[in-house]
Design an enzyme around this catalytic site. Sequence first.
Site, PDB file in Angstrom:
ATOM      1  N   GLU A  59      12.756   7.027 -22.924  1.00 45.22           N
ATOM      2  CA  GLU A  59      13.699   6.632 -21.668  1.00 45.22           C
ATOM      3  C   GLU A  59      15.046   7.485 -21.711  1.00 45.22           C
ATOM      4  O   GLU A  59      15.772   7.488 -22.712  1.00 45.22           O
ATOM      5  CB  GLU A  59      14.011   5.204 -21.816  1.00 45.22           C
ATOM      6  CG  GLU A  59      14.867   4.884 -20.702  1.00 45.22           C
ATOM      7  CD  GLU A  59      15.581   3.455 -20.672  1.00 45.22           C
ATOM      8  OE1 GLU A  59      15.701   2.586 -19.563  1.00 45.22           O
ATOM      9  OE2 GLU A  59      15.303   2.608 -21.673  1.00 45.22           O
TER      10      GLU A  59
ATOM     11  N   ASP B  29      22.672   8.225 -12.902  1.00 43.17           N
ATOM     12  CA  ASP B  29      23.668   8.539 -12.184  1.00 43.17           C
ATOM     13  C   ASP B  29      23.468   9.361 -10.762  1.00 43.17           C
ATOM     14  O   ASP B  29      22.689  10.386 -11.136  1.00 43.17           O
ATOM     15  CB  ASP B  29      24.811   9.393 -12.769  1.00 43.17           C
ATOM     16  CG  ASP B  29      26.213   9.363 -12.083  1.00 43.17           C
ATOM     17  OD1 ASP B  29      26.100   9.613 -10.760  1.00 43.17           O
ATOM     18  OD2 ASP B  29      27.344   9.344 -12.613  1.00 43.17           O
TER      19      ASP B  29
ATOM     20  N   LYS C  53      28.253  14.058  -4.927  1.00 44.77           N
ATOM     21  CA  LYS C  53      28.606  15.104  -4.196  1.00 44.77           C
ATOM     22  C   LYS C  53      27.925  16.599  -4.603  1.00 44.77           C
ATOM     23  O   LYS C  53      27.022  16.571  -5.591  1.00 44.77           O
ATOM     24  CB  LYS C  53      29.982  15.584  -5.306  1.00 44.77           C
ATOM     25  CG  LYS C  53      31.246  14.484  -5.009  1.00 44.77           C
ATOM     26  CD  LYS C  53      32.418  14.740  -5.767  1.00 44.77           C
ATOM     27  CE  LYS C  53      33.516  13.575  -5.352  1.00 44.77           C
ATOM     28  NZ  LYS C  53      34.628  13.871  -6.256  1.00 44.77           N
TER      29      LYS C  53
ATOM     30  N   GLU D 227      19.124  -3.456 -12.878  1.00 45.82           N
ATOM     31  CA  GLU D 227      18.206  -3.673 -11.853  1.00 45.82           C
ATOM     32  C   GLU D 227      18.303  -5.375 -11.619  1.00 45.82           C
ATOM     33  O   GLU D 227      18.228  -5.757 -10.338  1.00 45.82           O
ATOM     34  CB  GLU D 227      16.604  -3.600 -12.276  1.00 45.82           C
ATOM     35  CG  GLU D 227      15.753  -3.733 -11.309  1.00 45.82           C
ATOM     36  CD  GLU D 227      14.423  -3.159 -11.693  1.00 45.82           C
ATOM     37  OE1 GLU D 227      13.262  -3.326 -10.863  1.00 45.82           O
ATOM     38  OE2 GLU D 227      14.289  -2.574 -12.859  1.00 45.82           O
TER      39      GLU D 227
END
Length: 210
Positions: free
Chosen positions: A36, A112, A116, A191
Amino acid sequence: MRLRKVKDALVRVQDSPYFSNPEQLSTIESESLFVEIGCGKSWFLSQQAQQNPKCFFVGIEREPTIVLKAINKVNRLEVKPRNLLITCLDANQLTEYLKPQSISKIFINFPDPWPKKRHTLRRLTAPHFLKQFHQLLKKQGLIEFKTDNDQLFEFTLEVLQKTVAHFKIIEQTTDLHNSPLTSTNIMTEYEQRFVSLGVKIKKLTLEKLN
């Protein structure tokens, strides 16, 4: 919320049975190695490890303080998994420490989104990351990707259209918790929060080609 960094976080976990220095990762021997990337406080990782005792799980986290929090959380579990390690490592360094074709499945949960444009290359589903993951995965290895972010999901689909030689999509939904895929889903802490707010969760499962 800004993370309050803990001084000497990695020193505090050096003796933990759940901590691994990156250099030790290549010594893991498992027919089913699951990784993970961005394991956070390790809830998802520890649940996976408990439900799949014949597999081995590695959590990758680049922030030492979060590594400390993750290991502390595992230590508080009533039933402690024996098939789990957590290491402090940036995703860009995975190919330095893990052997090619050694991973059965990679989990990327709520990374994340780096919205931008100048940060496009930091997104974990950017082409150079997918190329690294392809190198690390075994034949027909899998990537499970979940996000609440519409833009990141669309970006990922666009990248996959341009890299069709590397992966094929075998599962896709824009509303995970109202789909058949929810029956086998293990929720992360993020979540759970998103679902309670009514946010739709997007998911892709990719299979390695070639």
